[in-house]
Scaffold this active site. Sequence first.
Site, short mmCIF file in Angstrom:
data_model
loop_
_atom_site.label_atom_id
_atom_site.label_comp_id
_atom_site.label_asym_id
_atom_site.label_seq_id
_atom_site.Cartn_x
_atom_site.Cartn_y
_atom_site.Cartn_z
N ASP A 75 -36.98 -46.24 4.08
CA ASP A 75 -35.57 -46.59 3.90
C ASP A 75 -35.00 -47.19 5.18
O ASP A 75 -33.83 -47.02 5.50
CB ASP A 75 -34.75 -45.37 3.46
N HIS B 109 -31.95 -44.07 -6.72
CA HIS B 109 -31.08 -43.49 -5.68
C HIS B 109 -30.41 -42.30 -6.36
O HIS B 109 -29.50 -42.47 -7.16
CB HIS B 109 -30.05 -44.52 -5.19
N LYS C 10 -34.80 -50.82 -9.56
CA LYS C 10 -34.04 -49.86 -8.77
C LYS C 10 -32.74 -49.48 -9.47
O LYS C 10 -31.97 -50.36 -9.87
CB LYS C 10 -33.72 -50.50 -7.41
N HIS D 271 -35.50 -51.94 3.28
CA HIS D 271 -34.46 -52.97 3.20
C HIS D 271 -34.77 -54.06 4.21
O HIS D 271 -34.84 -53.80 5.41
CB HIS D 271 -33.08 -52.39 3.51
N LEU D 272 -34.96 -55.28 3.70
CA LEU D 272 -35.24 -56.41 4.60
C LEU D 272 -34.04 -57.34 4.75
O LEU D 272 -34.05 -58.21 5.63
CB LEU D 272 -36.44 -57.21 4.08
N ARG D 273 -33.04 -57.20 3.87
CA ARG D 273 -31.86 -58.09 3.90
C ARG D 273 -32.28 -59.55 3.68
O ARG D 273 -33.32 -59.82 3.10
CB ARG D 273 -31.06 -57.94 5.20
N HIS E 296 -35.96 -41.33 -1.22
CA HIS E 296 -35.37 -40.69 -0.04
C HIS E 296 -34.81 -39.30 -0.35
O HIS E 296 -33.62 -39.04 -0.23
CB HIS E 296 -34.32 -41.57 0.64
N HIS F 111 -40.20 -47.94 0.39
CA HIS F 111 -38.74 -48.14 0.25
C HIS F 111 -38.24 -48.79 1.53
O HIS F 111 -38.16 -48.14 2.58
CB HIS F 111 -38.02 -46.80 0.02
N HIS G 269 -28.38 -52.51 9.90
CA HIS G 269 -27.00 -53.02 9.93
C HIS G 269 -26.74 -53.39 11.38
O HIS G 269 -27.28 -52.76 12.30
CB HIS G 269 -26.00 -51.93 9.52
N LEU H 141 -27.41 -42.78 3.70
CA LEU H 141 -27.26 -42.12 2.40
C LEU H 141 -28.60 -42.07 1.70
O LEU H 141 -29.32 -43.06 1.73
CB LEU H 141 -26.22 -42.87 1.55
C1 NCD Z 1 -29.14 -48.39 2.44
C2 NCD Z 1 -28.67 -49.78 2.86
O1 NCD Z 1 -28.09 -49.90 3.94
O2 NCD Z 1 -28.90 -50.74 2.12
N1 NCD Z 1 -28.44 -47.42 3.22
C3 NCD Z 1 -28.80 -46.14 3.43
O3 NCD Z 1 -28.02 -45.41 4.04
N2 NCD Z 1 -29.96 -45.68 3.04
C4 NCD Z 1 -28.95 -48.20 0.98
C5 NCD Z 1 -29.67 -47.00 0.42
O4 NCD Z 1 -30.89 -46.98 0.33
O5 NCD Z 1 -28.98 -46.04 0.05
ZN ZN Z 2 -32.53 -47.55 0.84
#
Ligand code: NCD
Ligand code: ZN
Length: 347
Positions: free
Chosen positions: A248, A137, A100, A16-18, A175, A14, A252, A220
């Site tokens: 996860d 989620h 997802k 996030h690479l944006r 998560h 899991h 940001h 989250l």
């Molecule tokens: C994730 C995100 O920033 O994309 N944020 C997080 O708090 N985990 C989204 C997610 O997986 O809930």
């Molecule tokens: Zn996530």
Amino acid sequence: MTARITLRRPDDWHLHLRDGAMLEGVLPETARHFGRAIVMPNLVPPVVTGDDARAYRDRIMACLPSGMDFTPLMTLYLTEATDPHDLARAHAEGVVTAVKLYPAGATTNSQSGVRDITRVQPVLEKMAEIGLPLCIHGEVTTPEVDIFDREQVFLDTVLDPLRRAIPALRVTLEHITTSQGIDYVAGASGDIAGTITTHHLMINRNHILVGGIRPHYYCLPVAKRSTHQQALRKAAISGNPRFFLGTDSAPHTDDAKQSACGCAGVFSATNTLSCLAHVFEAEGALDRLEGFTSLFGPARYGLPVADQTITLEKRDTPVPYPARIITGAGPVTLFDPGHPLYWHVIA
Ligand code: NCD
Ligand code: ZN
């Protein structure tokens, strides 16, 4: 005596690479240590179709520094308009590894998610038929439900009914942050697994709120009380193959985090393995680390375990890592476990 541990090269189930400059900045942080990752589709706009996923995969590969070996495993963002045929085609062509489910409004960039689960029933039935896993989620978004209860309420009101309605659906509860989530996954019959993040093994809600508010610990599902943290640690070291790593890691920029309305997400890619070795050692379970990081995930997804290995060594000096990384999108603060780490990735 130096302590060393060698693991099959880990995967992140899991991540996030944006996109764009942020992708370019964070991708090496994962690819340095991880061979594969399930890449989350919550871009703006989201990765909804097979073509979107193919294009995103190409953008990721185009950013990968030469000499690095990394395979992104793509996901589709489930919407109420998702076409089951497009999804089945993307699966058959090997473009997507999972789908997802974001309940609309549950987290970052989830506004295109699902409001009414009955509206995606045909898609979920198609996924059950073709064996395409659903990553969830697991939080309700009902305004009346307290944010610390949203995972637990989701289990009873959404997840369990959904799994009863479509028993063949392959589900990963992502998560997990509560003992109830752990108990559900451990005890449920049928095809279910759960991922656990690095930071939820290391922090509880006191870390976020005691002595000042720490925005870089806000994510989250939000970290719960310490008894839940202990349940997560127990599950992670249990050797139960239903539980494996999904960091996860969710970058940001500092501006977006350190704000009157800061966004959710913890960026942990850079030091995750040192953190995990620390946790597993503290639990007397270093011998279980490889299952959690490198074996149970591939087994779950029907993929081969890695041929390559990674070695960590415990040294007297702390692992050097920066407080933040600088990306073209802006600075991104790294997860701070609150104490030095001594397990260095050496090869
Ligand atoms: C994730 C995100 O920033 O994309 N944020 C997080 O708090 N985990 C989204 C997610 O997986 O809930
Ligand atoms: Zn996530």
